[in-house]
Design an enzyme around this catalytic site. Structure first.
Site: not given
Length: 217
Positions: A44-46, A49
């Protein structure tokens, strides 16, 4: 006690993949958005970003610097950016803070003072490091949002909130629900009808306490 709206945000020295920064000096006369993540190389974080990278021109238009913070080291950040750029299809030109000592996460009250990173940790060990902080040029916190690991952040909403903050603070107005740039704004109750007329010209009285007017230029 956690950070509250209009508090001066913590100043700190930190290592990033762009080198060492002093946070308040790095902000300078700009607006800033600090967005945090519990671990590099997470799905999810990728995507988040990547979304931030896609909006690079929009942040610049609004005199806003963006900076990530993740609870891993600089070398991991540099490697992770390859994945971020592949997913986002855009250059991730913003710095990422290496918060492997948890100093920034604790200073911004995303983790308790006694938190530590265990050997073999997973993102669940720092799951609460998933916040967005919008900070004004005066170094005051203007808005914060925190998300669970399973819900990707909507950076179009972060951009919309930034627009609303810049208009409301810069023009002395408020914005209604779901407001977008160019739509009517709210005249604050502290402004009398006479002063509203002088300042904004024509306005609509929807309710005695709800008055709408065109967005000031």
């Amino acid at each position: 006690m956690g950070l509250r709206i209009n508090d001066i945000v913590p100043d700190f020295t930190a290592e990033t993949d762009h080198g060492t920064i002093q946070f308040h000096d790095w902000i300078g006369d700009s607006w800033a958005i600090l967005f945090s993540h519990p671990k590099d190389f997470t799905p999810v974080c990728t995507t988040e970003f990547g979304a931030v990278a896609q909006l690079a021109a929009e942040w610049e238009k609004r005199n806003t610097k963006v900076i990530g913070v993740s609870v891993d080291g600089v070398e991991d950040h540099k490697k992770w950016k390859g994945d971020i750029e592949k997913v986002g299809g855009a250059t991730a030109g913003f710095p990422i803070i290496a918060d492997d000592g948890l100093a920034i996460s604790k200073a911004f009250d995303m983790l308790p003072a006694e938190a530590y990173l265990p050997d073999g940790r997973t993102p669940a060990d720092s799951a609460t490091v998933r916040s967005v902080f919008i900070i004004g040029p005066d170094k005051q916190l203007k808005l914060s949002m925190t998300y669970p690991m399973t819900v990707g952040r909507n950076f179009a909403e972060v951009l919309r909130a930034l627009d609303a903050l810049q208009v409301s603070i810069g023009k002395g107005v408020a914005t209604p629900a779901n407001w977008q740039v160019g739509q009517d704004v709210v005249i604050p109750p502290t402004v009398s009808n006479e002063d509203a007329k002088a300042k904004f010209g024509e306005f609509e009285t929807v309710l005695p306490y709800l008055r709408m007017t065109k967005q000031p230029d």
